[in-house]
Design an enzyme around this catalytic site. Structure first.
Site, PDB file in Angstrom:
ATOM      1  N   HIS A   1      31.289  27.526  77.553  1.00 59.19           N
ATOM      2  CA  HIS A   1      31.528  28.739  76.760  1.00 59.19           C
ATOM      3  C   HIS A   1      30.186  29.425  76.522  1.00 59.19           C
ATOM      4  CE1 HIS A   1      33.692  31.347  73.893  1.00 59.19           C
ATOM      5  NE2 HIS A   1      32.527  31.366  73.258  1.00 59.19           N
ATOM      6  N   CYS A   2      30.049  30.659  76.986  1.00 60.07           N
ATOM      7  CA  CYS A   2      28.803  31.416  76.837  1.00 60.07           C
ATOM      8  C   CYS A   2      28.883  32.239  75.556  1.00 60.07           C
ATOM      9  CB  CYS A   2      28.582  32.328  78.052  1.00 60.07           C
ATOM     10  SG  CYS A   2      27.105  33.366  77.924  1.00 60.07           S
ATOM     11  N   PHE A   3      28.008  31.951  74.613  1.00 64.58           N
ATOM     12  CA  PHE A   3      28.024  32.679  73.344  1.00 64.58           C
ATOM     13  C   PHE A   3      27.500  34.102  73.486  1.00 64.58           C
ATOM     14  CE2 PHE A   3      28.055  28.256  71.917  1.00 64.58           C
ATOM     15  CZ  PHE A   3      29.069  28.300  70.971  1.00 64.58           C
TER      16      PHE A   3
ATOM     17  N   ASN B   1      32.536  34.507  75.721  1.00 66.25           N
ATOM     18  CA  ASN B   1      33.612  34.265  76.666  1.00 66.25           C
ATOM     19  C   ASN B   1      33.417  32.928  77.363  1.00 66.25           C
ATOM     20  OD1 ASN B   1      35.971  35.038  77.797  1.00 66.25           O
ATOM     21  ND2 ASN B   1      35.155  36.750  78.976  1.00 66.25           N
TER      22      ASN B   1
END
Length: 233
Positions: A122-124, A128
């Site tokens: 999960h890329c903060f 997303n």
């Protein structure tokens, strides 16, 4: 979980603010300062070449950033009831509740509340999940962001070198620039705008190295046929 959800909102805003500040510094400070060199021809001046390069890198970085969000992994659990039983469904999907019952190559993200195929992480900064659908755009985003930071770092060092009449030929000059600049700033010998540019130099260096590291790590995982989630399991 509350801290992670807050980070999911703050991190994209932080990235967009840094991008806006970088764009303003490049367009209104770094590039105009390059036009002051009378020895260059207008057509092939460093300012025009650098401006074209910066706009190319920025457009690709922001374009892939948008594509990472638009091409978010498809939610495979839409047909499942993830309301009150989200914790139970998550345990079932990752196989911790019933061994051998997990859906192959899937993972339940608690922040996005979705089941993704070939979930990587999960890329903060994009808020997303990164999966099979947007992995290519994420790698290109990291690559162009690192190159844009390198471009801004070089342009900023050239500006500071001309403004403070100093040379970066010695590598120690960059390492000692920040402590010397802080002392000069509080003594009134350094302008606030110049101090701000110096702080941005170290910020561009850190972001550029981080994005380059992410890009290399993801390429290594792809060559191994793995995702980050699979590597941690």
């Amino acid at each position: 979980m509350l801290v992670l959800r807050l980070l999911n909102v703050v991190a994209p805003a932080y990235f967009l603010c840094i991008s806006l500040v970088t764009f303003v510094l490049q367009i209104f400070l770094f590039i105009p300062s390059m036009f002051r060199d009378p020895s260059t021809t207008p057509l092939f001046s460093p300012a025009l070449l650098h401006g074209a390069l910066f706009l190319f890198l920025s457009a690709n970085a922001l374009g892939n950033y948008v594509l990472v969000i638009q091409s978010s992994p498809e939610d495979l659990g839409k047909g499942l009831n993830l309301g009150k039983g989200a914790e139970v469904v998550a345990d079932w999907l990752d196989g911790s509740r019933s061994p051998g019952s997990a859906l192959p190559s899937t993972h339940f993200c608690r922040l996005c509340a979705r089941v993704t195929q070939r979930h990587d992480h999960h890329c903060f900064f994009t808020g997303n999940c990164i999966g099979s659908r947007n992995m290519r755009n994420f790698i290109m985003f990291c690559l162009y962001t690192s190159l844009a930071c390198l471009d801004s770092l070089v342009a900023g060092m050239a500006y500071i070198s001309a403004a403070l009449s100093m040379s970066f030929a010695n590598p120690l000059a960059f390492l000692t620039l920040l402590p010397h600049s802080i002392s000069q700033f509080f003594s009134g010998a350094l302008l606030s705008s110049e101090m701000f540019v110096i702080l941005m130099l170290y910020l561009w260096l850190g972001i550029g190295l981080a994005c380059a590291g992410f890009c290399c790590h993801q390429m290594l995982l792809i060559l191994r046929g793995q995702t980050r989630y699979q590597g941690e399991c």
